[in-house]
Design a protein around this motif. Structure first.
Motif, short mmCIF file in Angstrom:
data_model
loop_
_atom_site.label_atom_id
_atom_site.label_comp_id
_atom_site.label_asym_id
_atom_site.label_seq_id
_atom_site.Cartn_x
_atom_site.Cartn_y
_atom_site.Cartn_z
N ILE A 55 56.40 85.22 66.11
CA ILE A 55 57.32 85.91 67.02
C ILE A 55 58.30 84.89 67.55
O ILE A 55 57.91 83.80 67.98
CB ILE A 55 56.55 86.58 68.17
N ARG A 56 59.60 85.24 67.50
CA ARG A 56 60.64 84.29 67.85
C ARG A 56 61.54 84.84 68.95
O ARG A 56 62.02 85.99 68.85
CB ARG A 56 61.48 83.95 66.60
N LEU A 96 70.06 87.70 73.74
CA LEU A 96 68.62 87.55 73.91
C LEU A 96 67.91 88.36 72.82
O LEU A 96 67.46 89.48 73.06
CB LEU A 96 68.18 88.02 75.30
N PRO A 97 67.82 87.81 71.60
CA PRO A 97 67.12 88.50 70.52
C PRO A 97 65.64 88.15 70.50
O PRO A 97 65.24 87.05 70.89
CB PRO A 97 67.81 87.97 69.25
N ILE A 98 64.84 89.08 70.01
CA ILE A 98 63.43 88.81 69.73
C ILE A 98 63.15 89.30 68.31
O ILE A 98 63.51 90.42 67.95
CB ILE A 98 62.50 89.46 70.76
N ARG A 119 68.06 92.90 69.47
CA ARG A 119 68.92 91.96 70.20
C ARG A 119 69.59 92.68 71.36
O ARG A 119 70.14 93.77 71.19
CB ARG A 119 69.98 91.37 69.29
N TYR A 120 69.55 92.05 72.55
CA TYR A 120 70.37 92.49 73.67
C TYR A 120 71.47 91.45 73.88
O TYR A 120 71.19 90.24 73.91
CB TYR A 120 69.56 92.63 74.94
N SER A 147 71.23 95.87 69.55
CA SER A 147 71.32 95.91 68.09
C SER A 147 69.95 95.81 67.46
O SER A 147 69.03 95.19 68.01
CB SER A 147 72.18 94.75 67.57
N TYR A 148 69.84 96.44 66.29
CA TYR A 148 68.68 96.23 65.42
C TYR A 148 69.07 95.17 64.40
O TYR A 148 70.16 95.22 63.82
CB TYR A 148 68.31 97.53 64.72
#
Length: 204
Positions: A55-56, A96-98, A119-120, A147-148
């Motif tokens: 997880i990143r 701030l993506p995960i 992503r936000y 975003s996806y």
């Protein structure tokens, strides 16, 4: 848990939905957006779940230029001399993506992977609250974008660090359009983001 840094080249544009209003379509015969280069830099936080899954968290900043091109009818263009055919949007996003990273088995010092995530982004340069006048080449957009994301990459292992190259696509999930009374806004039903990012990273 390990950390790193990533820098990348971006191509971005708007995905536009053209208005269904026939009165507007007579004057504005089409709207288009083309990919324009940008740049981003990101801090990498990587949590290893097991041998094949990570997880990143990737906080960073992106610099994007995008534009909308308006095709005016000849009759409308002859009477509306003060109207721009191109409207630009310059954005500085705090991202701030995960991501979920799924890796294959390692072969020597090489390991491919796929990623998917969300992503936000918050646009610090948003002109949402600006009054949009015909002599100002601006587009009013919401500062909040979701975003996806999905992509592929390759890890290369060295004695003291890991080098990676990655290609990622981002598909905007929310309408960024801020309605106003100008034809720039009224000729478009929705505006969503689309990005392609080619990045390199170094991780400890």
């Amino acid at each position: 848990m390990h950390y790193g840094i990533s820098v990348g080249y971006m191509d971005s544009k708007f995905m536009l939905e053209y208005t269904e209003d026939e009165a507007i379509r007579e004057n504005i015969q089409g709207v288009t957006s083309y990919y324009i280069p940008g740049f981003h830099i990101t801090i990498v936080g990587d949590l290893r779940i097991n041998d094949y899954m990570n997880i990143r968290l990737l906080p960073g900043i992106s610099f994007l230029d995008r534009e909308i091109n308006y095709a005016l009818s000849d009759q409308y263009a002859s009477t509306a001399h003060n109207l721009d055919r191109v409207r630009k949007a310059e954005s500085i996003y705090g991202d701030l993506p995960i991501d979920l990273k799924l890796r294959s088995a390692r072969w020597r010092n090489f390991r491919p992977y796929v990623i998917t995530g969300l992503r936000y982004g918050f646009d610090f340069a948003s002109l949402k609250n600006n009054k949009n006048r015909n002599d100002d080449s601006i587009i009013r957009l919401s500062p909040n974008d979701f975003s996806y994301t999905m992509g592929v990459g390759f890890d290369f292992y060295f004695p003291y660090f890991k080098f990676a190259i990655e290609l990622k696509m981002g598909l905007g999930l929310v309408d960024l359009k801020v309605p106003d009374e100008t034809f720039y806004s009224q000729s478009i039903e929705s505006i969503k983001s689309r990005t392609f990012t080619l990045s390199i990273s170094v991780e400890g």
